[in-house]
Scaffold this motif. Sequence first.
Motif, PDB file in Angstrom:
ATOM      1  N   THR B 268     -11.575   7.302 -10.241  1.00 54.26           N
ATOM      2  CA  THR B 268     -12.260   8.198  -9.301  1.00 54.26           C
ATOM      3  C   THR B 268     -13.728   7.776  -9.144  1.00 54.26           C
ATOM      4  O   THR B 268     -14.270   7.759  -8.029  1.00 54.26           O
ATOM      5  N   GLU B 269     -14.334   7.413 -10.277  1.00 55.22           N
ATOM      6  CA  GLU B 269     -15.731   6.950 -10.218  1.00 55.22           C
ATOM      7  C   GLU B 269     -15.820   5.641  -9.442  1.00 55.22           C
ATOM      8  O   GLU B 269     -16.719   5.442  -8.629  1.00 55.22           O
ATOM      9  N   THR B 270     -14.860   4.784  -9.682  1.00 52.17           N
ATOM     10  CA  THR B 270     -14.830   3.507  -8.963  1.00 52.17           C
ATOM     11  C   THR B 270     -14.693   3.779  -7.463  1.00 52.17           C
ATOM     12  O   THR B 270     -15.348   3.142  -6.638  1.00 52.17           O
ATOM     13  N   GLN B 271     -13.847   4.753  -7.144  1.00 54.24           N
ATOM     14  CA  GLN B 271     -13.613   5.089  -5.735  1.00 54.24           C
ATOM     15  C   GLN B 271     -14.915   5.514  -5.043  1.00 54.24           C
ATOM     16  O   GLN B 271     -15.223   5.071  -3.934  1.00 54.24           O
ATOM     17  N   GLN B 272     -15.723   6.334  -5.725  1.00 51.35           N
ATOM     18  CA  GLN B 272     -16.985   6.791  -5.139  1.00 51.35           C
ATOM     19  C   GLN B 272     -17.933   5.617  -4.885  1.00 51.35           C
ATOM     20  O   GLN B 272     -18.551   5.507  -3.818  1.00 51.35           O
ATOM     21  N   ILE B 273     -17.985   4.701  -5.859  1.00 56.59           N
ATOM     22  CA  ILE B 273     -18.865   3.537  -5.712  1.00 56.59           C
ATOM     23  C   ILE B 273     -18.393   2.666  -4.546  1.00 56.59           C
ATOM     24  O   ILE B 273     -19.184   2.175  -3.746  1.00 56.59           O
ATOM     25  N   ALA B 283     -18.630  -1.772   6.145  1.00 59.07           N
ATOM     26  CA  ALA B 283     -17.248  -2.289   6.074  1.00 59.07           C
ATOM     27  C   ALA B 283     -16.268  -1.131   6.261  1.00 59.07           C
ATOM     28  O   ALA B 283     -16.552   0.003   5.870  1.00 59.07           O
ATOM     29  N   GLN B 284     -15.158  -1.454   6.888  1.00 65.42           N
ATOM     30  CA  GLN B 284     -14.157  -0.404   7.150  1.00 65.42           C
ATOM     31  C   GLN B 284     -12.977  -0.557   6.176  1.00 65.42           C
ATOM     32  O   GLN B 284     -12.338  -1.617   6.125  1.00 65.42           O
ATOM     33  N   ILE B 285     -12.743   0.498   5.426  1.00 64.23           N
ATOM     34  CA  ILE B 285     -11.671   0.441   4.413  1.00 64.23           C
ATOM     35  C   ILE B 285     -10.362   0.953   5.020  1.00 64.23           C
ATOM     36  O   ILE B 285     -10.322   2.033   5.611  1.00 64.23           O
ATOM     37  N   ARG B 286      -9.321   0.154   4.857  1.00 60.77           N
ATOM     38  CA  ARG B 286      -7.998   0.549   5.370  1.00 60.77           C
ATOM     39  C   ARG B 286      -7.070   1.076   4.259  1.00 60.77           C
ATOM     40  O   ARG B 286      -6.141   1.808   4.521  1.00 60.77           O
ATOM     41  N   GLY B 287      -7.354   0.640   3.042  1.00 60.74           N
ATOM     42  CA  GLY B 287      -6.466   1.063   1.965  1.00 60.74           C
ATOM     43  C   GLY B 287      -7.172   1.026   0.623  1.00 60.74           C
ATOM     44  O   GLY B 287      -8.077   0.220   0.419  1.00 60.74           O
ATOM     45  N   PHE B 288      -6.714   1.916  -0.267  1.00 62.69           N
ATOM     46  CA  PHE B 288      -7.317   1.964  -1.604  1.00 62.69           C
ATOM     47  C   PHE B 288      -6.201   2.323  -2.589  1.00 62.69           C
ATOM     48  O   PHE B 288      -5.645   3.428  -2.532  1.00 62.69           O
ATOM     49  N   VAL B 289      -5.832   1.400  -3.440  1.00 67.25           N
ATOM     50  CA  VAL B 289      -4.751   1.680  -4.416  1.00 67.25           C
ATOM     51  C   VAL B 289      -5.158   1.138  -5.785  1.00 67.25           C
ATOM     52  O   VAL B 289      -5.933   0.185  -5.880  1.00 67.25           O
ATOM     53  N   LEU B 290      -4.606   1.785  -6.800  1.00 65.39           N
ATOM     54  CA  LEU B 290      -4.784   1.247  -8.160  1.00 65.39           C
ATOM     55  C   LEU B 290      -4.024  -0.074  -8.229  1.00 65.39           C
ATOM     56  O   LEU B 290      -2.851  -0.139  -7.859  1.00 65.39           O
ATOM     57  N   ALA B 291      -4.675  -1.099  -8.696  1.00 66.56           N
ATOM     58  CA  ALA B 291      -4.014  -2.404  -8.767  1.00 66.56           C
ATOM     59  C   ALA B 291      -2.992  -2.404  -9.904  1.00 66.56           C
ATOM     60  O   ALA B 291      -3.214  -1.787 -10.940  1.00 66.56           O
ATOM     61  N   GLU B 292      -1.868  -3.037  -9.663  1.00 65.91           N
ATOM     62  CA  GLU B 292      -0.891  -3.202 -10.753  1.00 65.91           C
ATOM     63  C   GLU B 292      -0.208  -4.562 -10.627  1.00 65.91           C
ATOM     64  O   GLU B 292      -0.185  -5.166  -9.560  1.00 65.91           O
ATOM     65  N   ARG B 293       0.332  -4.986 -11.782  1.00 65.33           N
ATOM     66  CA  ARG B 293       1.031  -6.272 -11.770  1.00 65.33           C
ATOM     67  C   ARG B 293       2.452  -6.065 -11.254  1.00 65.33           C
ATOM     68  O   ARG B 293       2.957  -4.943 -11.251  1.00 65.33           O
ATOM     69  N   THR B 294       3.051  -7.154 -10.885  1.00 67.53           N
ATOM     70  CA  THR B 294       4.490  -7.064 -10.631  1.00 67.53           C
ATOM     71  C   THR B 294       5.178  -7.043 -11.997  1.00 67.53           C
ATOM     72  O   THR B 294       4.583  -7.428 -13.013  1.00 67.53           O
ATOM     73  N   LEU B 295       6.436  -6.608 -12.010  1.00 65.70           N
ATOM     74  CA  LEU B 295       7.163  -6.586 -13.278  1.00 65.70           C
ATOM     75  C   LEU B 295       7.311  -8.004 -13.826  1.00 65.70           C
ATOM     76  O   LEU B 295       7.293  -8.223 -15.036  1.00 65.70           O
ATOM     77  N   GLU B 296       7.425  -8.943 -12.922  1.00 67.69           N
ATOM     78  CA  GLU B 296       7.561 -10.339 -13.350  1.00 67.69           C
ATOM     79  C   GLU B 296       6.311 -10.799 -14.100  1.00 67.69           C
ATOM     80  O   GLU B 296       6.395 -11.415 -15.158  1.00 67.69           O
ATOM     81  N   GLU B 297       5.146 -10.427 -13.546  1.00 72.60           N
ATOM     82  CA  GLU B 297       3.892 -10.800 -14.230  1.00 72.60           C
ATOM     83  C   GLU B 297       3.815 -10.117 -15.591  1.00 72.60           C
ATOM     84  O   GLU B 297       3.430 -10.728 -16.588  1.00 72.60           O
ATOM     85  N   ALA B 298       4.191  -8.836 -15.599  1.00 69.23           N
ATOM     86  CA  ALA B 298       4.144  -8.092 -16.860  1.00 69.23           C
ATOM     87  C   ALA B 298       5.086  -8.706 -17.887  1.00 69.23           C
ATOM     88  O   ALA B 298       4.751  -8.850 -19.069  1.00 69.23           O
ATOM     89  N   PHE B 299       6.266  -9.100 -17.400  1.00 70.69           N
ATOM     90  CA  PHE B 299       7.272  -9.689 -18.286  1.00 70.69           C
ATOM     91  C   PHE B 299       6.780 -11.023 -18.845  1.00 70.69           C
ATOM     92  O   PHE B 299       6.864 -11.290 -20.047  1.00 70.69           O
ATOM     93  N   LEU B 300       6.227 -11.835 -17.949  1.00 75.13           N
ATOM     94  CA  LEU B 300       5.746 -13.145 -18.389  1.00 75.13           C
ATOM     95  C   LEU B 300       4.602 -12.992 -19.382  1.00 75.13           C
ATOM     96  O   LEU B 300       4.514 -13.731 -20.366  1.00 75.13           O
TER      97      LEU B 300
END
Lengths: 324, 317
Positions: B268-273, B283-300
Amino acid sequence: MSQIESSPSPIADLSYRNYDLGLQNPRMRWWVISKLMIQLAFKRKAVWVCSVFSAWYYIVLAIIMFFVEQMSSASGNDQMSKSFISRLIWKDQFVHGFSYGQLLFMTIALYIGAGAIANDNRANALLVYLSKPVTKLDYVIGKWVGVFIPLFAVSAVPAVLFYLYGIMSFRSYGFFTDDPWLLPKVLLGLTFGSSFLSSLIVGFSSMFNQGRMAGAAYAGLYFLTNFFTQMITISWVMMHRGEGTESPLLPLITNVSYLSVDGLNIAMFKTILGTNGSARLGMPSPIPQIPRPDLWVVLLGVGGLTLLSLFIAWRRVRAVEVIG
Amino acid sequence: MTVATIRNLTVRYGNFTALNEFSCEIPEGATGLLGPNGAGKTTLIKTLLGFITAASGNADVMGIDLISGTRQIRQLVGLMPEQDCHIPGLSAVQFVAYAGELAGMPPEQALRRAHEVLEYCGLGEARYRNVETYSTGMKQRIKLAQALVHGPKLLLLDEPTNGLDPQGREDMLDLVKTISHSKGVNVLVSSHLLPDIERVCDRVVVVMKGQLRASGLIKDLKRIEGQPVDIELKEWSQGFISAAVAKGLTHVHSHRTTVRLQGPGTPTETQQIVFQAARESQAQIRGFVLAERTLEEAFLTAIAGDTPPVLNPGVTQ
């Protein structure tokens, strides 16, 4: 390809619900296995044909006895029936019935038992069995009983019918008084005989991944040992006829002449009935009967091979996947 | 409530150690058993069923001790093995009813239930055919049916989509998901196919060389440490990145118009910044999501042993 294979039914939850009725105690699982084997065994026409043919000695003897008796009573002269029937030693007729059925009992054992475990090995069925509350011991016992019961039934039914015929019609000829314990002894002998063949075929079956291979190996053992003991029997007869009657080798040759699958089975049957055998159908024969072997030969042969076969089966049963 | 608790389990095949001091808890629900070929997944399943005797360690399955209660465990568990398996000479309905009887069902109940389960598994009228004439897809379905027939509380599925065509695979995964999420049957799916696991399971246990590498919710496993965020911009803007970095965020990487930034505080703090930096840089923001790995990356990552295992609360190790 069928319609079903080309377009499988859609998977839809139309009828599934959790099974919440009780499950039976996981004991006696071996009987479920035996039951299926028995059902499948008696669905085979070949088993029925072999069963009928295995009883041929009892059938022929019963027919002869029936006609001899009928002709005697029709002519009013019972000398003919007396002279024929008095030559018969009753318990030996059961030995002959059992002996002449050996090849067909072996064939029935092949039909029922050769694939008992081998086909399961091929189809990875052990994974199905052993993932259920079925132990290795349940499995082996189930397969063994599944071969034993049909074999016992096939060998016991004609013997019991013949016994009933004998006890109803020939009591005056000593059918019952000669040996009041004859029926229990016969049934005991047939139990051991069926158990011996069942154990052997189950043991062989466990060693292969194909029923036909197990059957071929078992039949190979049967015929090779049979050929060997036939040769020994010929030498025994020649020695007995000649000067060799007193030969110290004679007891050894007597014992060795029973060292085949059916030889051991017959020896065991003779031992239980307490007879050395006599001529077939009471007819005089120039060929003497080989007396039964020593008890230790029977115990070691039948008991040893039975235990060894069951041990092999028990050791070989594993829930491993067969690939290829 | 856990369906299986495994404590220091070691399984050896001769000199080869297939499971080495393996410990984990498998909670209720759908759990994936992930690992490359030869990692010890199938060995674990076989050990839980008592097919293989462990050299040391122990486990409880459905609350029953593995060493003393193998039969009771097998009555509560259904196994769908990896390899094709059937009882020779039987039709599908006879086979499944027989499997039910072996599990302890009365014969008439087993037969009724066999019809139900085969219908459910999509075998329809094919259930009257000899199993040996079945295609690969149908064999997979009948393996599932025989595992389900006695109403197990835990279903062990070993590579359930092995050899299936894409449509068959979809059907099988749908079926497994329905069983686990709508029918209340706990499922442990062993597979090396990550999309299959992700589709069906909520949790995973990652096994590598007979050892536990990671265990937990898939969403936790995919989460990246430090909780970076992915910002999708209308168009690439160096000014936005510079403004964000000046406000204390770290620029992780950029891919086309997507920028990954990581802040020292909460998302939330990151979002405000981020919004402040966007306003300053126009700059115009179109999307804001928490970044996550793919399961493949997590598995590797897990099998490479770069990070310590992600553990469920209360997991013993």
